[in-house]
Write a protein that holds these residues in place. Structure first.
Motif, short mmCIF file in Angstrom:
data_model
loop_
_atom_site.label_atom_id
_atom_site.label_comp_id
_atom_site.label_asym_id
_atom_site.label_seq_id
_atom_site.Cartn_x
_atom_site.Cartn_y
_atom_site.Cartn_z
N LEU A 30 0.80 -1.00 0.03
CA LEU A 30 0.15 0.01 -0.14
C LEU A 30 0.89 1.38 -0.15
CD1 LEU A 30 -3.31 -0.81 2.53
CD2 LEU A 30 -3.26 0.80 -0.18
N THR A 31 2.04 1.29 0.51
CA THR A 31 3.29 2.56 0.80
C THR A 31 3.27 2.70 -0.56
OG1 THR A 31 3.27 2.51 3.01
CG2 THR A 31 5.23 3.69 1.66
N ASP A 32 3.65 1.49 -1.40
CA ASP A 32 4.37 1.18 -2.81
C ASP A 32 3.37 2.21 -2.92
OD1 ASP A 32 6.85 0.48 -1.91
OD2 ASP A 32 6.40 -1.94 -2.99
N LEU A 33 1.80 1.52 -3.23
CA LEU A 33 1.01 2.58 -4.13
C LEU A 33 0.41 3.66 -3.81
CD1 LEU A 33 -1.18 1.49 -6.37
CD2 LEU A 33 -2.89 0.78 -4.52
N GLU A 34 0.93 4.36 -2.72
CA GLU A 34 1.02 5.96 -2.43
C GLU A 34 1.19 5.95 -3.36
OE1 GLU A 34 -1.70 4.42 1.54
OE2 GLU A 34 0.62 4.91 1.91
N GLN A 35 2.65 5.75 -2.81
CA GLN A 35 4.27 6.89 -3.40
C GLN A 35 4.09 6.65 -4.68
OE1 GLN A 35 7.27 5.43 -1.39
NE2 GLN A 35 7.00 6.12 0.31
N GLY A 36 3.89 5.28 -5.60
CA GLY A 36 3.49 5.17 -7.05
C GLY A 36 2.42 6.68 -7.87
N ARG A 60 3.28 9.95 -9.70
CA ARG A 60 3.14 9.89 -10.84
C ARG A 60 3.67 8.68 -11.47
NH1 ARG A 60 -0.41 15.31 -13.28
NH2 ARG A 60 -1.55 15.36 -11.82
N ASP A 61 4.33 7.86 -10.57
CA ASP A 61 4.58 6.35 -11.56
C ASP A 61 3.95 5.45 -11.99
OD1 ASP A 61 6.78 4.33 -11.96
OD2 ASP A 61 8.42 5.74 -10.45
N SER A 62 3.78 5.41 -13.05
CA SER A 62 3.65 4.10 -13.77
C SER A 62 4.11 2.31 -13.28
CB SER A 62 2.93 4.27 -15.34
OG SER A 62 3.76 4.20 -15.83
N ALA A 63 5.14 2.84 -13.30
CA ALA A 63 5.31 1.40 -12.79
C ALA A 63 5.35 1.30 -12.14
CB ALA A 63 6.75 1.42 -14.08
N ARG A 64 5.61 1.87 -10.99
CA ARG A 64 5.76 1.98 -9.37
C ARG A 64 4.00 1.24 -9.43
NH1 ARG A 64 8.54 4.78 -4.82
NH2 ARG A 64 8.20 3.01 -3.06
N THR A 65 3.10 2.27 -9.92
CA THR A 65 1.66 2.17 -9.32
C THR A 65 1.28 0.69 -10.17
OG1 THR A 65 1.41 4.43 -9.26
CG2 THR A 65 -0.22 2.81 -9.54
N GLU A 66 2.21 0.36 -11.01
CA GLU A 66 1.01 -0.95 -11.77
C GLU A 66 1.28 -1.89 -10.69
OE1 GLU A 66 1.19 -3.52 -15.99
OE2 GLU A 66 1.61 -1.26 -15.80
N ARG A 67 3.12 -2.42 -10.82
CA ARG A 67 3.17 -3.55 -9.43
C ARG A 67 2.71 -3.27 -8.37
NH1 ARG A 67 8.84 -1.02 -11.93
NH2 ARG A 67 9.41 -0.02 -9.38
N ALA A 68 2.46 -2.79 -7.67
CA ALA A 68 2.34 -2.46 -5.85
C ALA A 68 0.22 -2.61 -6.59
CB ALA A 68 2.35 -1.20 -5.42
N PHE A 69 -0.25 -2.43 -6.98
CA PHE A 69 -1.73 -2.87 -7.45
C PHE A 69 -1.79 -4.20 -7.82
CE2 PHE A 69 -5.56 -2.17 -9.88
CZ PHE A 69 -6.20 -1.88 -9.29
N ASN A 70 -0.54 -4.98 -8.91
CA ASN A 70 -0.45 -5.82 -8.68
C ASN A 70 -0.85 -6.71 -7.79
OD1 ASN A 70 -1.70 -4.92 -11.83
ND2 ASN A 70 0.33 -5.43 -12.65
N ALA A 71 0.39 -6.31 -7.00
CA ALA A 71 0.54 -6.83 -5.83
C ALA A 71 -0.42 -7.02 -5.08
CB ALA A 71 2.05 -6.76 -4.85
N ILE A 72 -0.86 -6.44 -4.85
CA ILE A 72 -2.67 -6.44 -4.11
C ILE A 72 -2.84 -7.27 -4.17
CG2 ILE A 72 -4.11 -4.37 -3.15
CD1 ILE A 72 -1.89 -1.57 -2.94
N LEU A 73 -3.63 -6.85 -5.55
CA LEU A 73 -5.19 -7.49 -6.21
C LEU A 73 -4.52 -8.81 -6.78
CD1 LEU A 73 -6.29 -5.37 -8.74
CD2 LEU A 73 -7.03 -5.48 -6.40
N GLY A 74 -3.40 -9.19 -6.76
CA GLY A 74 -2.33 -10.25 -6.92
C GLY A 74 -2.03 -11.87 -5.65
N GLY A 75 -2.09 -11.55 -4.57
CA GLY A 75 -3.20 -12.20 -3.26
C GLY A 75 -1.97 -11.35 -1.84
N ALA A 76 -1.51 -10.54 -1.98
CA ALA A 76 -1.80 -9.84 -0.43
C ALA A 76 -3.23 -9.70 -0.20
CB ALA A 76 -0.37 -8.13 -0.51
#
Length: 350
Positions: free
Chosen positions: A15-21, A25-41
């Motif tokens: 969540l911290t990574d997503l908030e910072q992404g 406006r860092d789309s790559a970081r946002t996507e990684r964190a978002f996918n990790a949250i939805l992918g199981g976290a």
């Protein structure tokens, strides 16, 4: 030396990574964190983690791209509400986004009719439809994509909206009246199934209703709250008035009443049957359908007035309530004096 396996990041870190992404406006970081949250976290997180995560996920909605997976983000916040997150802390961003999406969907309908003609059939929904819409409408690319995605994805917003609406009277009272007209306008176009959202926004809370029983000439003041449809209202009126000894007839079963009022929802379909005890009528004699809403009860001189009459025929229905997570309540405030009941009944149509 003992080497320890590095522990995978938890929901809080993602969540911290997503908030910072999102903030950067860092789309790559946002996507990684978002996918990790939805992918199981999120699914693997405990209830305490979900309670903390819900408001944080909801707070990201205003900064999320309007043409991105905002509905998925809102659904993740709604999932946390279902696991104990504060609905009032999540409702503002979720329902503001719903209003924006409804507005964008209505804008699509206007543009479509301007392009295809005022009587043209409205387009379908789904990903393929969105692509076709963008190609058909042209115009400013971003705005075209924006309204096309809103039109095709508006039903995806029902689940997160229901998560907050069905778990808080304060949320319904704060947002329902403002959002309902726009949802009604979109639903009236007939292209989307928004029944659940519309019903949740229209729930009456802490509203007094004057209930008149024509056969006996009696009247009652009843306060209702959290009732999802008139099947549930019918059961609770019969419980109060017949079960309470005020009117003759067969009261609903204890299990039917429990299903209408218990904060703990039934697990699946209960199979319990409720039976109609009344004909529900407006003061002008028009029928108020069980399939409708308490909102259908008309306001007369500043007060909702419902007339009960002898049922025209036997009715029965499954006693499960429309919104499993929204318990209904009906409270008898007072029995009207005979003269007051008679005066109300004199203003109704037989």
């Amino acid at each position: 030396m003992i080497f320890r396996k590095k522990q995978a990041p938890g929901l809080d870190q993602y969540l911290t990574d997503l908030e910072q992404g999102v903030a950067a406006r860092d789309s790559a970081r946002t996507e990684r964190a978002f996918n990790a949250i939805l992918g199981g976290a999120l699914q693997e997180a405990g209830e305490a983690e979900c309670r903390a995560a819900g408001p944080r996920l909801a707070a990201l909605l205003p900064g999320f791209p309007e043409t991105g997976p905002r509905a998925v983000l809102a659904t993740a916040a709604g999932f946390c509400v279902e696991r104990g997150a504060d609905p009032e802390a999540c409702a503002g961003p979720v329902l503001t986004a719903v209003q924006e999406e409804v507005g964008a969907a209505l804008a699509l309908a206007r543009r479509w009719r301007e392009t295809a003609g005022p009587d043209a059939d409205l387009p379908g929904t789904g990903e393929a439809a969105a692509e076709a819409l963008v190609e058909r409408l042209g115009g400013a690319e971003y705005e075209t994509v924006r309204v096309a995605l809103a039109w095709c994805g508006i039903e995806d917003w029902q689940a997160p909206a229901l998560a907050v609406l069905c778990r808080s009277t304060a949320v319904r009272q704060r947002y329902g009246a403002a959002l309902l007209p726009a949802v009604d306008a979109l639903a009236a176009l007939g292209a989307h199934d928004l029944k659940c959202l519309r019903y949740a926004l229209a729930v009456l809370d802490e509203v007094p209703v004057t209930v008149l029983h024509r056969p006996s000439g009696t009247g009652y003041e009843i306060r209702i709250a959290g009732i999802g449809d008139n099947f549930q209202l019918h059961t609770l009126l019969a419980h109060l008035l017949i079960g309470g000894g005020h009117l003759p007839g067969e009261a609903p079963s204890a299990e039917a009443v429990r299903l209408a009022t218990d904060p703990a929802p039934a697990r699946g379909r209960s199979g319990v049957t409720a039976h109609g005890a009344f004909e529900l009528l407006a003061p002008d004699g028009e029928r108020i359908w069980n399939e409708g809403l308490p909102e259908d009860i008309p306001v007369v001189d500043g007060r909702r007035v419902l007339v009960l009459d002898t049922p025209a025929y036997g009715r029965s229905w499954n006693a499960d309530r429309f919104f499993p997570h929204l318990p209904g309540r009906a409270e008898l405030l007072r029995v009207l004096p005979p003269a007051e009941a008679a005066a109300h009944l004199a203003r109704t149509t037989a």
